[in-house]
Motif scaffolding. Structure first.
Motif, PDB file in Angstrom:
ATOM      1  N   PRO A 104      50.143 -21.653 124.662  1.00  0.00           N
ATOM      2  CA  PRO A 104      50.585 -22.346 125.754  1.00  0.00           C
ATOM      3  C   PRO A 104      52.120 -22.554 125.988  1.00  0.00           C
ATOM      4  CG  PRO A 104      49.347 -24.134 124.134  1.00  0.00           C
ATOM      5  CD  PRO A 104      49.853 -22.402 123.603  1.00  0.00           C
ATOM      6  N   ALA A 105      52.381 -22.600 127.410  1.00  0.00           N
ATOM      7  CA  ALA A 105      53.936 -23.210 127.864  1.00  0.00           C
ATOM      8  C   ALA A 105      54.055 -24.732 128.048  1.00  0.00           C
ATOM      9  CB  ALA A 105      54.182 -22.368 128.993  1.00  0.00           C
ATOM     10  N   ASP A 106      56.076 -24.815 127.533  1.00  0.00           N
ATOM     11  CA  ASP A 106      55.807 -26.044 127.630  1.00  0.00           C
ATOM     12  C   ASP A 106      56.846 -26.184 128.496  1.00  0.00           C
ATOM     13  OD1 ASP A 106      58.068 -28.070 126.672  1.00  0.00           O
ATOM     14  OD2 ASP A 106      56.934 -28.754 125.229  1.00  0.00           O
ATOM     15  N   PRO A 107      56.721 -27.115 128.952  1.00  0.00           N
ATOM     16  CA  PRO A 107      57.544 -27.499 130.144  1.00  0.00           C
ATOM     17  C   PRO A 107      59.724 -27.003 130.018  1.00  0.00           C
ATOM     18  CG  PRO A 107      56.170 -29.301 130.340  1.00  0.00           C
ATOM     19  CD  PRO A 107      55.689 -28.654 129.315  1.00  0.00           C
ATOM     20  N   ARG A 108      59.755 -27.276 128.452  1.00  0.00           N
ATOM     21  CA  ARG A 108      60.969 -27.659 128.405  1.00  0.00           C
ATOM     22  C   ARG A 108      61.210 -26.014 127.865  1.00  0.00           C
ATOM     23  NH1 ARG A 108      60.315 -30.936 122.924  1.00  0.00           N
ATOM     24  NH2 ARG A 108      58.380 -30.378 123.514  1.00  0.00           N
ATOM     25  N   ASP A 109      60.473 -24.830 128.180  1.00  0.00           N
ATOM     26  CA  ASP A 109      60.581 -23.621 127.474  1.00  0.00           C
ATOM     27  C   ASP A 109      61.670 -22.961 128.341  1.00  0.00           C
ATOM     28  OD1 ASP A 109      58.929 -24.300 125.161  1.00  0.00           O
ATOM     29  OD2 ASP A 109      57.318 -23.157 125.600  1.00  0.00           O
ATOM     30  N   ARG A 110      62.573 -21.800 127.897  1.00  0.00           N
ATOM     31  CA  ARG A 110      62.571 -21.289 128.867  1.00  0.00           C
ATOM     32  C   ARG A 110      62.858 -19.874 128.310  1.00  0.00           C
ATOM     33  NH1 ARG A 110      68.984 -21.354 127.399  1.00  0.00           N
ATOM     34  NH2 ARG A 110      69.039 -20.435 128.988  1.00  0.00           N
ATOM     35  N   ARG A 111      60.999 -19.735 129.248  1.00  0.00           N
ATOM     36  CA  ARG A 111      60.300 -18.643 128.833  1.00  0.00           C
ATOM     37  C   ARG A 111      60.518 -17.371 129.972  1.00  0.00           C
ATOM     38  NH1 ARG A 111      54.369 -19.217 126.649  1.00  0.00           N
ATOM     39  NH2 ARG A 111      55.167 -19.661 125.659  1.00  0.00           N
ATOM     40  N   HIS A 112      60.514 -15.911 129.541  1.00  0.00           N
ATOM     41  CA  HIS A 112      60.799 -14.896 130.250  1.00  0.00           C
ATOM     42  C   HIS A 112      59.261 -13.926 130.486  1.00  0.00           C
ATOM     43  CE1 HIS A 112      64.955 -16.041 132.063  1.00  0.00           C
ATOM     44  NE2 HIS A 112      64.569 -16.543 130.617  1.00  0.00           N
TER      45      HIS A 112
END
Length: 260
Positions: A104-112
């Motif tokens: 799951p993604a976290d709001p703090r992630d810098r996911r691309h």
């Protein structure tokens, strides 16, 4: 009941171990692709190597009177999953997939997100990458060997030696999880990594790298999973797989390392 588990994952091994130990009326066979030199062998009968395509797998299912085919392969093993679906349909074998959820993604992630390894490689220059931790497995690394990426340095972590072609500047790190947050943080700092590239494999064994990248503020290029075969039921964990096989929850031991 005769069950064939297409395995190689932690979940596949745990399912086989539980069935062998707790369900004496179930005959379980695990099939391993044979790509890892020293795999951890599950309990029960084990076969190693491919079947030769969906028609050959269908014939094997019929010859061995398999009642249920469990596709517990890696979430990125798209070809094997497609063959399993076709073979099950052709042979009339009950079939479902045991596939752990993605991270799951976290709001703090810098996911691309990236749709493929090639897309992931194409994102790196725009992210200002200089030193990359690459944890996408030993196959498909040619995408990162493109001339336009020659100025980047890659730390390539795999379980087995990777297949060429490789990036021009690459440090090969042979290692196997599970990994800790402390270890992953130390790795990123020691190699001065500024971008992490990984696949959305899911599971706790290798999730620490995402937490480490998040805490260090590093961007993460996440290769999305290939589409699963249509119409194949999925369960997320071993407990749900046991229920799908018609076994009571009591079949699953309480020990978390045996049956999550």
């Amino acid at each position: 009941m005769r069950v064939l588990i297409l395995g190689g994952t932690t979940e596949a091994r745990r399912l086989a171990d539980v069935l062998a130990a707790e369900a004496p009326h179930v005959h379980v066979t695990s099939s391993l692709a044979g790509r890892v030199t020293n795999p951890t062998r599950p309990a029960g009968e084990v076969r190693v190597g491919g079947f030769g395509g969906p028609d050959a797998l269908a014939a094997w299912l019929l010859a061995h009177r398999i009642d249920v085919l469990v596709d517990a392969t890696h979430p990125f093993a798209a070809t094997i999953s497609a063959h399993a679906a076709r073979a099950a349909a052709a042979s009339g074998t009950d079939h479902f997939a045991l596939r752990r959820p993605g991270w799951p993604a976290d709001p703090r992630d810098r996911r691309h997100p990236a749709r493929s390894l090639a897309d992931a490689a194409a994102l790196l220059p725009a992210l200002g990458a200089r030193r990359v931790l690459l944890t996408t497995g030993r196959q498909g690394l040619a995408a990162f060997a493109a001339p336009e990426l020659d100025g980047l340095h890659f730390v390539v972590r795999t379980v087995e030696p990777p297949e060429p072609p490789l990036p021009r500047s690459a440090h090969i790190l042979l290692d196997r999880g599970p990994y800790t947050l402390e270890g992953e943080t130390a790795l990123l700092l020691a190699h001065r990594v500024d971008v992490l590239v990984t696949k959305d494999s899911g599971g706790p064994a290798t999730a620490a790298k995402l937490t480490a990248a998040r805490e260090l503020g590093l961007p993460v290029v996440m290769v999305e999973r290939p589409p699963a075969p249509e119409g194949v039921p999925e369960v997320p964990d071993v407990r749900a797989a046991l229920a799908r096989l018609g076994l009571s929850p009591g079949t699953c031991p309480a020990a978390a390392d045996t049956c999550p």
